[in-house]
Design an enzyme around this catalytic site. Structure first.
Site, PDB file in Angstrom:
ATOM      1  N   HIS A  48       0.835  -1.203   0.000  1.00 29.51           N
ATOM      2  CA  HIS A  48       0.000   0.000   0.000  1.00 29.51           C
ATOM      3  C   HIS A  48       0.871   1.256   0.000  1.00 29.51           C
ATOM      4  O   HIS A  48       0.612   2.202  -0.752  1.00 29.51           O
ATOM      5  CB  HIS A  48      -0.932  -0.017   1.218  1.00 29.51           C
ATOM      6  CG  HIS A  48      -1.902   1.105   1.246  1.00 29.51           C
ATOM      7  ND1 HIS A  48      -1.804   2.133   2.152  1.00 29.51           N
ATOM      8  CD2 HIS A  48      -2.999   1.361   0.484  1.00 29.51           C
ATOM      9  CE1 HIS A  48      -2.803   2.979   1.939  1.00 29.51           C
ATOM     10  NE2 HIS A  48      -3.541   2.533   0.945  1.00 29.51           N
ATOM     11  N   ASP A  92      -6.191   1.677  -2.154  1.00 30.06           N
ATOM     12  CA  ASP A  92      -6.858   1.437  -0.873  1.00 30.06           C
ATOM     13  C   ASP A  92      -7.678   0.146  -0.891  1.00 30.06           C
ATOM     14  O   ASP A  92      -7.664  -0.619   0.081  1.00 30.06           O
ATOM     15  CB  ASP A  92      -7.745   2.627  -0.503  1.00 30.06           C
ATOM     16  CG  ASP A  92      -6.951   3.852  -0.067  1.00 30.06           C
ATOM     17  OD1 ASP A  92      -5.709   3.762   0.026  1.00 30.06           O
ATOM     18  OD2 ASP A  92      -7.575   4.900   0.182  1.00 30.06           O
TER      19      ASP A  92
END
Length: 118
Positions: A48, A92
């Protein structure tokens, strides 16, 4: 946007674990990150972080970008938006699904980063 990311996490894991458990986990879940990820969940956070880095290289501001998503029973999906909104939303969502499928090890919460993340 961290609030939206939190909502995506809750949608993907169906509310099984509160978002704050991911904010101080391993070497990469939370602010910053260094060293070798301690497990699969920590690898989700590193991926991420790397995705946000790619967003910044494209001229996006991932921590400030607001986007649209829909929470379906099977998990979240990004909705319409600009290139940056879609990119950040995809970062996300990938992380949220990764969190949902990765085991959570309580021993890796709030670890001593200076000792374990080299």
């Amino acid at each position: 946007n961290l609030i939206q990311f939190s909502e995506l996490i809750q949608c993907a894991n169906k509310g099984k674990r509160a978002t704050y458990y991911y904010m101080d986990y391993g070497c990469y879940c939370g602010k910053g990150g260094s060293g070798t990820p301690v497990d699969d969940l920590d690898r989700c956070c590193k991926t991420h972080d790397d995705c946000y880095g790619q967003a910044e290289k494209k001229g996006c501001f991932p921590f400030l970008t607001l986007y649209n998503f829909i929470c379906f029973p099977g998990g979240p999906t990004c909705d319409r938006g600009t290139t940056c909104q879609r990119f950040v939303c995809d970062c996300d969502i990938q992380a949220a699904f990764c969190f949902a499928r990765s085991p959570y090890n309580n021993k890796n919460y709030n670890i001593n980063i200076s000792k374990r993340c080299k």
